[in-house]
Design a protein around this motif. Sequence first.
Motif, mmCIF file in Angstrom:
data_model
loop_
_atom_site.group_PDB
_atom_site.id
_atom_site.type_symbol
_atom_site.label_atom_id
_atom_site.label_comp_id
_atom_site.label_asym_id
_atom_site.label_seq_id
_atom_site.Cartn_x
_atom_site.Cartn_y
_atom_site.Cartn_z
ATOM 1 N N GLU A 77 0.832 -1.187 0.000
ATOM 2 C CA GLU A 77 0.000 0.000 0.000
ATOM 3 C C GLU A 77 0.881 1.258 0.000
ATOM 4 O OE1 GLU A 77 -4.011 1.302 2.296
ATOM 5 O OE2 GLU A 77 -2.346 0.743 3.590
ATOM 6 N N ALA A 78 1.934 1.260 0.809
ATOM 7 C CA ALA A 78 2.842 2.406 0.872
ATOM 8 C C ALA A 78 3.484 2.661 -0.489
ATOM 9 C CB ALA A 78 3.902 2.180 1.941
ATOM 10 N N ALA A 80 2.285 1.735 -3.441
ATOM 11 C CA ALA A 80 1.236 2.155 -4.378
ATOM 12 C C ALA A 80 0.843 3.615 -4.168
ATOM 13 C CB ALA A 80 0.010 1.247 -4.244
ATOM 14 N N TRP A 81 0.857 4.070 -2.925
ATOM 15 C CA TRP A 81 0.467 5.445 -2.629
ATOM 16 C C TRP A 81 1.624 6.425 -2.795
ATOM 17 C CZ3 TRP A 81 -3.396 6.106 1.985
ATOM 18 C CH2 TRP A 81 -4.523 5.310 1.760
ATOM 19 N N GLY A 82 2.831 5.940 -3.021
ATOM 20 C CA GLY A 82 3.981 6.820 -3.222
ATOM 21 C C GLY A 82 4.661 7.264 -1.949
ATOM 22 N N ALA A 83 4.506 6.503 -0.866
ATOM 23 C CA ALA A 83 5.162 6.834 0.398
ATOM 24 C C ALA A 83 6.640 6.460 0.330
ATOM 25 C CB ALA A 83 4.482 6.086 1.549
ATOM 26 N N GLY A 85 8.016 5.059 2.867
ATOM 27 C CA GLY A 85 8.135 3.878 3.697
ATOM 28 C C GLY A 85 6.819 3.522 4.342
ATOM 29 N N TRP A 86 6.881 2.501 5.177
ATOM 30 C CA TRP A 86 5.671 1.999 5.828
ATOM 31 C C TRP A 86 5.936 1.731 7.290
ATOM 32 C CZ3 TRP A 86 5.022 -3.386 7.176
ATOM 33 C CH2 TRP A 86 6.106 -4.190 6.828
ATOM 34 N N HIS A 87 4.840 1.773 8.049
ATOM 35 C CA HIS A 87 4.883 1.614 9.495
ATOM 36 C C HIS A 87 3.934 0.484 9.860
ATOM 37 C CE1 HIS A 87 5.061 2.926 13.705
ATOM 38 N NE2 HIS A 87 3.740 2.756 13.738
ATOM 39 N N GLY A 88 4.470 -0.584 10.419
ATOM 40 C CA GLY A 88 3.593 -1.672 10.817
ATOM 41 C C GLY A 88 4.322 -2.945 11.165
ATOM 42 N N ARG A 89 3.536 -3.919 11.593
ATOM 43 C CA ARG A 89 4.082 -5.175 12.085
ATOM 44 C C ARG A 89 4.087 -6.302 11.067
ATOM 45 N NH1 ARG A 89 5.665 -4.635 16.823
ATOM 46 N NH2 ARG A 89 4.695 -3.284 18.334
ATOM 47 N N GLY A 90 3.436 -6.168 9.956
ATOM 48 C CA GLY A 90 3.369 -7.254 8.982
ATOM 49 C C GLY A 90 4.710 -7.535 8.323
ATOM 50 N N TYR A 91 4.725 -8.530 7.474
ATOM 51 C CA TYR A 91 5.963 -8.905 6.792
ATOM 52 C C TYR A 91 5.800 -8.801 5.289
ATOM 53 C CZ TYR A 91 7.543 -10.281 11.305
ATOM 54 O OH TYR A 91 7.905 -10.257 12.618
ATOM 55 N N TRP A 92 5.081 -7.777 4.859
ATOM 56 C CA TRP A 92 4.867 -7.555 3.435
ATOM 57 C C TRP A 92 6.151 -7.101 2.782
ATOM 58 C CZ3 TRP A 92 1.619 -5.168 7.117
ATOM 59 C CH2 TRP A 92 0.381 -5.776 7.278
ATOM 60 N N ARG A 93 6.213 -7.273 1.495
ATOM 61 C CA ARG A 93 7.338 -6.790 0.704
ATOM 62 C C ARG A 93 6.799 -5.861 -0.375
ATOM 63 N NH1 ARG A 93 10.168 -7.910 4.433
ATOM 64 N NH2 ARG A 93 11.138 -9.910 4.709
ATOM 65 N N ALA A 94 7.614 -4.922 -0.780
ATOM 66 C CA ALA A 94 7.240 -3.998 -1.857
ATOM 67 C C ALA A 94 8.205 -4.182 -3.012
ATOM 68 C CB ALA A 94 7.290 -2.563 -1.349
ATOM 69 N N ALA A 95 7.777 -3.740 -4.177
ATOM 70 C CA ALA A 95 8.614 -3.860 -5.373
ATOM 71 C C ALA A 95 9.830 -2.942 -5.309
ATOM 72 C CB ALA A 95 7.779 -3.544 -6.611
#
Length: 186
Positions: A77-78, A80-83, A85-95
């Motif tokens: 989501e971060a 896709a929205w152009g952030a 970085g991201w803040h959270g506990r999950g273990y997602w990966r970004a491109a």
Amino acid sequence: MRARYAKNLPSIWLVTDERVSTEALLASAARLPKGQGGILFRHYHTSVGARRDLFHRLAQVARRRGLMLLLAGSAREAAAWGANGWHGRGYWRAARPLVRSMAVHNERELRAAERAGVDLVFLSPLFATRSHPGGRVLGRAAFAALARRARVPIVALGGVRAEHRLMLKGIGASGWAAIDGLTEGS
């Protein structure tokens, strides 16, 4: 990500909260020091459309002022929205590479954040806050003990204000974050 951002992490962070008006958030973001500030965008309970709209309005301010913008949520989501970085506990990966932060309240959570490979943690609450009235606080001694053992930069959150800056360095914080401490009077 640590090597890329280690020297460029902001020392002052505006944390968004639904209690604060959009106008106050935008004005506060515009007052953050150019190239040295960051915004942690939360707004967890805002509808998706309104959340995305406010995020994009803050992103415009962030771009103009050279601020780092983190989105609470997933890495996907971060990205896709152009952030930044991201803040959270999950273990997602970004491109693409993103800065990652987590909220930490104790030693167990600090170790989990370090194992997850975060770039920085928001350690809280240092002091009592209006956003969590009556909540348990770390206080200076417990905060300093955790900060000394940390292997990642520590950002102090919870009742922190500009007048605490000097004290924060002495207890191991590399920066500070606030809601009310940066939005009151806006």
